[in-house]
Design an enzyme around this catalytic site. Structure first.
Site, mmCIF file in Angstrom:
data_model
loop_
_atom_site.group_PDB
_atom_site.id
_atom_site.type_symbol
_atom_site.label_atom_id
_atom_site.label_comp_id
_atom_site.label_asym_id
_atom_site.label_seq_id
_atom_site.Cartn_x
_atom_site.Cartn_y
_atom_site.Cartn_z
ATOM 1 N N ASP A 200 -7.604 56.648 -47.874
ATOM 2 C CA ASP A 200 -7.498 57.938 -47.179
ATOM 3 C C ASP A 200 -7.105 57.701 -45.722
ATOM 4 O OD1 ASP A 200 -7.686 60.652 -46.678
ATOM 5 O OD2 ASP A 200 -9.652 60.863 -47.622
ATOM 6 N N ALA B 187 -7.556 59.144 -41.503
ATOM 7 C CA ALA B 187 -8.697 59.510 -40.653
ATOM 8 C C ALA B 187 -8.176 60.112 -39.351
ATOM 9 C CB ALA B 187 -9.562 58.285 -40.353
ATOM 10 N N LYS C 201 -13.289 62.595 -39.994
ATOM 11 C CA LYS C 201 -12.267 63.094 -40.906
ATOM 12 C C LYS C 201 -12.387 64.616 -41.001
ATOM 13 C CE LYS C 201 -11.332 61.127 -44.763
ATOM 14 N NZ LYS C 201 -9.922 61.517 -44.498
ATOM 15 N N GLY D 20 -9.426 66.721 -40.468
ATOM 16 C CA GLY D 20 -8.328 67.413 -39.795
ATOM 17 C C GLY D 20 -7.545 68.301 -40.754
ATOM 18 N N GLU E 96 -13.229 64.629 -49.867
ATOM 19 C CA GLU E 96 -12.910 63.258 -49.432
ATOM 20 C C GLU E 96 -14.184 62.417 -49.363
ATOM 21 O OE1 GLU E 96 -8.968 63.918 -46.650
ATOM 22 O OE2 GLU E 96 -10.919 64.256 -45.755
ATOM 23 N N LYS F 63 -5.542 56.362 -33.423
ATOM 24 C CA LYS F 63 -6.793 56.927 -33.953
ATOM 25 C C LYS F 63 -8.025 56.100 -33.559
ATOM 26 C CE LYS F 63 -4.564 60.121 -36.462
ATOM 27 N NZ LYS F 63 -4.571 60.361 -37.868
#
Ligand code: 5RP
Length: 230
Positions: free
Chosen positions: A85, A87, A98, A100, A107, A125
């Site tokens: 995934d 982030a 997480k 957004g 998730e 990030k």
């Protein structure tokens, strides 16, 4: 920042090295996770792998269908071999913010079920302290919104109801709930804040992913930074 898209793709190429034949894989949401799904589709075609994906959103379902990644559910495969995934923020202790894309609840469920949780992002990030210039997304039952907002303020947060795009009024998640983005500033006690938020009746889930990720790949302009849990 055009380099970011290339950097994300570089990180994705490292992350999909974790994909093996016969794997059930949690498919994340967001623009970087979409690249992951695209690469998994390519691997399936190129290498003849038998892969099943567990999607975390309508976006993940549609992207998987588009790129030819067969899908399954947690009912059929409650313990995926891997989840990959994106982030919104990461720290060097592999904690994450997480949500957004508003898909944080599914998730987190899929990530917590998976044997291994891999994160891909670009290096922008990475922060010293989560929450710096970034709110914590929280999924909230619409019925409970007023009381949840009041309790978030009591915890020292500044909550903002996320507005929909292409629709009037609040954004509605795939689960039919609202998302509240709560600005706490730089967060010192991540686990404690996560537990405090989750103890508010009406909070479905928070975007604080504490101690869940095993590996993070961060694309840089000239390579990929790997952060691994020891
Ligand atoms: C969705 C998410 C995304 O993974 C996060 O917002 C990162 O998205 P992107 O890869 O587009 O920057 O948590 O709920």
């Amino acid at each position: 920042m055009a380099w970011r898209e290339e950097a994300k793709k570089r990180a994705v190429l490292e992350a999909v090295k974790h994909v093996k034949d016969d794997f059930v894989i949690g498919l994340g949401s967001g623009s970087t996770a979409a690249y992951v799904i695209q690469e998994i589709g390519k691997k399936i075609r190129r290498e003849g792998l038998r892969i099943l994906g567990v999607p975390t959103s309508h976006q993940a379902i549609m992207t998987a269908v588009h790129y030819g990644v067969p899908l399954t559910t947690l009912d059929e495969h409650p313990e995926p071999d891997l989840a990959i995934d994106g982030a919104d923020q990461v720290d060097r202790e592999l904690n994450l913010i997480k949500g957004g894309g508003g898909a944080l609840t599914r998730e987190k469920i899929v990530a917590s079920a998976a044997k291994q949780f891999v994160i891909v992002a670009d290096e922008t990030k990475l922060v010293e302290r989560l929450g710096t210039n970034h709110p914590v997304p929280v999924e909230v039952l619409p019925f409970a919104l007023p009381t949840v907002l009041a309790k978030m303020r009591e915890l020292g947060g500044k909550p903002f109801l996320r507005e929909g795009k292409g629709k009037v009024g609040p954004m509605v998640t795939d689960n039919g709930n609202f998302v509240v983005d709560v600005d706490f500033g730089p967060i010192r006690a991540l686990k404690e804040l996560d537990l405090q938020l989750k103890s508010i009746p009406g909070v479905i889930e928070t975007g604080l992913f504490v101690g869940m990720a095993n590996v993070i790949y961060l694309g840089k302009p000239d390579g990929v930074l790997r952060i691994v849990r020891k």
